[in-house]
Every structure is written in structure tokens, then in C-alpha cells.
Design an enzyme around this catalytic site. Structure first.
Site, short mmCIF file in Angstrom:
data_model
loop_
_atom_site.label_atom_id
_atom_site.label_comp_id
_atom_site.label_asym_id
_atom_site.label_seq_id
_atom_site.Cartn_x
_atom_site.Cartn_y
_atom_site.Cartn_z
N ASN A 113 118.31 -31.89 7.04
CA ASN A 113 119.75 -31.61 7.25
C ASN A 113 120.15 -31.78 8.72
OD1 ASN A 113 118.59 -29.40 8.48
ND2 ASN A 113 119.57 -27.85 7.20
N ASP A 169 109.44 -22.49 17.51
CA ASP A 169 109.93 -21.52 16.53
C ASP A 169 108.78 -20.83 15.80
OD1 ASP A 169 109.18 -23.83 15.19
OD2 ASP A 169 111.20 -24.35 14.56
N GLU A 220 120.07 -24.47 12.52
CA GLU A 220 120.65 -25.04 11.31
C GLU A 220 122.07 -25.56 11.58
OE1 GLU A 220 118.76 -25.65 9.01
OE2 GLU A 220 117.51 -23.98 8.34
N HIS A 226 118.57 -30.43 11.35
CA HIS A 226 118.27 -29.31 12.26
C HIS A 226 117.18 -29.69 13.26
CE1 HIS A 226 115.11 -27.37 9.33
NE2 HIS A 226 114.47 -28.00 10.29
C1 GLP Z 1 110.62 -27.14 10.25
C2 GLP Z 1 110.46 -26.88 11.75
C3 GLP Z 1 111.11 -27.99 12.55
C4 GLP Z 1 110.61 -29.32 12.06
C5 GLP Z 1 110.98 -29.51 10.62
C6 GLP Z 1 110.56 -30.85 10.05
O1 GLP Z 1 111.87 -26.83 9.81
N1 GLP Z 1 111.04 -25.65 12.16
O2 GLP Z 1 110.81 -27.79 13.92
O3 GLP Z 1 111.17 -30.33 12.83
O4 GLP Z 1 110.33 -28.48 9.88
O5 GLP Z 1 109.28 -30.77 9.52
P1 GLP Z 1 108.45 -32.02 9.05
O6 GLP Z 1 107.96 -32.70 10.28
O7 GLP Z 1 107.32 -31.44 8.23
O8 GLP Z 1 109.36 -32.85 8.24
#
Ligand code: GLP
Length: 266
Positions: free
Chosen positions: A136, A67, A143, A138
Site C-alpha cells: 500500500n 520498526d 501507513e 507504506h
Molecule cells: C513490513 C515492514 C516494512 C517492509 C514491508 C515490506 O511492513 N514494516 O518495513 O518494508 O514489510 O516487506 P517485504 O519486503 O517482505 O515485502
């Protein structure tokens, strides 16, 4: 779906990197799906160590990232391109032209998404995909409520995601509210998936993804029906699970990758 509970974030990172290293040895021109966020950083550090100390070779590896934020140029320190360059690509011998990240500044974002799908398909599909998980539930930026067969698309970020990511931006008005993301349908086509989760903040999302019925409200729950997925999580992230899971990697049957990587000739 398998679940492996690790005693610490360091152990989780090593285990994930071991799987990556093993797969790269088996297929040097592997197609990797990569993730951003704090969670995979330890895995990337370990891959850099394996490259530096054991010569793990990325020269033929091809990557696609999950992403990117809409509106952030690659040079923006919070863009995912910048993150990947700093946390992995600049420290290994991967060819930059083999690393693909959606462009958040494309004039036609829909066309950008379609072209990314085509690039993945023409590369032969993703062999190994690493995922984090949002608090959440995702995956990537899919989402809650996202359809399970959707392809790469533009999303409006959930308020909870915007809040989770606010810590990375000095100026709250800079926090992007939209992103481009691989769809759940695209992710589910990866031949192998590793989902990483660490910390109490992910415990509820993990429990809802692993032990509750599959639901659109928890995008990661779709992985229950993926034929080759492992959740590698630490004890805090596992703290709301009710069932027992392996504490070690004995059921992964991983041959020692380290002996197969040629020591680097200095
Ligand atoms: C963002 C990214 C996700 C990732 C999430 C969790 O939303 N788009 O791909 O999994 O963050 O991030 P973290 O690993 O910092 O908790």
C-alpha cells in the site's frame, strides 16, 4: 530521486550491498538504518558474504532499525529483533550493543519512541537508510495518511499490512495489530536512502511513489523530495512505470569496493 531497474532480485541485492560496503569503507563507524521484511534479506546475505570472504568490517558500525511489532518479545521468532539477529547480526562482527531496535514490549511505548529518537540524534543521525515498501506504499510502518513530519510513534496497522504479514504467523490471532515505527520525518533526515522493491506485488506502490504527485495516501511518495534517494527495484516491481530508467548502475559511479576490502587472512 533516482531509479535503477535490475534484471533480478539477486542483482538488486548485490547492487544494494555494494553501496553499503562502499559506504562502510568510507566511514567505518557509519550509522546505518536497517529494515526487515523479505526484500532486504538478499542484501544482508551479500553483506555476510562480503564479511566472510573479504573481511568487510562491522566492528564500529552502529545500526537503528525502522520498526518493531507491539507485544512481541525479542525472543519471538516473528519479532524484528529476532529477524535481524538471524538474518544479519549473528553472522557478522557487529557489536550487539551497537544494534538498536525499538522494544515492542516496553511498558511505556511512547517513552520508548522518544528515547529511540534521542539515541538516533545523539549518534549523529542516520547516514544510510535502507527501506522496503508495503504493497500500500507504506515505509517502515507509516501507513497511508501518516503525516510527513511525524517522528517515531505507535501505529495501528492497516488491514492490508496485517494481511500481507499474516503469512509469517501460524496462528492468525497472534498477528500483531500495532507497531512502533520511525516516523516519515525521522526517515527523511537520513543523509542517504535506498529503497528496495521486488515483485509484481510492489509494482503499483512503486508507480504511485515515483511517477505520481506526492500524497499522504502513498507514504513512499514523500521520498521524491529527499535529496539523496535511490530506488533499486527489479523488473517486476518496475512493470507499471511509464518512463525509462537506467538498467544498470552506471550513474552511481561506484568504485570497485571489492578491491578495497582487505582479503581475510585465514
Ligand atoms: C513490513 C515492514 C516494512 C517492509 C514491508 C515490506 O511492513 N514494516 O518495513 O518494508 O514489510 O516487506 P517485504 O519486503 O517482505 O515485502
Amino acid at each position: 530521486m533516482k531509479v535503477i531497474v535490475c534484471s533480478s532480485y539477486e542483482e538488486l541485492s548485490k547492487k544494494a550491498a555494494e553501496i553499503f560496503a562502499q559506504r562502510i569503507l568510507q566511514k567505518p563507524n557509519i550509522i546505518l538504518g536497517l529494515a526487515t521484511g523479505g526484500t532486504p534479506v538478499g542484501t544482508y546475505k551479500e553483506l555476510i558474504r562480503l564479511h566472510n570472504e573479504h573481511g568487510l568490517d562491522f566492528s564500529q558500525v552502529v545500526t537503528f532499525n525502522l520498526d518493531e511489532y507491539v507485544g512481541l518479545a525479542p525472543s519471538h521468532p516473528q519479532s524484528y529483533r529476532y529477524f535481524m539477529d538471524k538474518n544479519l547480526f549473528d553472522a557478522i562482527n557487529i557489536k550487539k550493543e551497537n544494534t538498536h531496535i525499538l522494544s515492542g514490549t516496553a511498558e511505556d511505548v511512547e517513552a520508548e519512541c522518544a528515547s529511540f529518537e534521542e539515541k538516533i540524534a545523539s549518534a549523529g543521525g542516520i547516514d544510510l537508510q535502507v527501506l522496503g515498501i508495503g504493497s500500500n506504499g507504506h515505509i517502515a510502518f507509516n501507513e497511508p495518511g501518516t503525516s510527513r513530519d511525524c517522528r517515531t510513534h505507535v501505529v495501528n496497522l492497516a488491514e492490508s499490512t496485517i494481511q500481507d504479514n499474516a503469512r509469517f504467523f501460524d496462528d492468525p490471532s497472534e498477528i500483531p495489530r500495532q507497531a512502533l515505527t520511525l516516523g516519515i520525518g525521522t526517515i527523511m533526515e537520513a543523509r542517504e536512502i535506498i529503497l528496495l522493491a521486488s515483485g509484481q506485488g510492489k509494482a503499483q506502490a512503486i508507480a504511485r511513489s515515483v511517477e505520481r504527485p506526492i500524497t499522504l495516501a502513498v507514504p513512499a511518495s514523500a521520498l521524491q523530495v529527499h535529496p539523496n534517494t535511490v530506488f533499486i527495484i527489479d523488473q517486476d516491481a518496475a512493470s507499471q512505470l511509464k518512463r525509462e530508467y537506467p538498467q544498470h548502475s552506471q550513474d552511481l559511479e561506484m568504485p570497485s569496493y571489492a578491491t578495497k576490502i582487505q582479503p581475510k587472512v585465514l
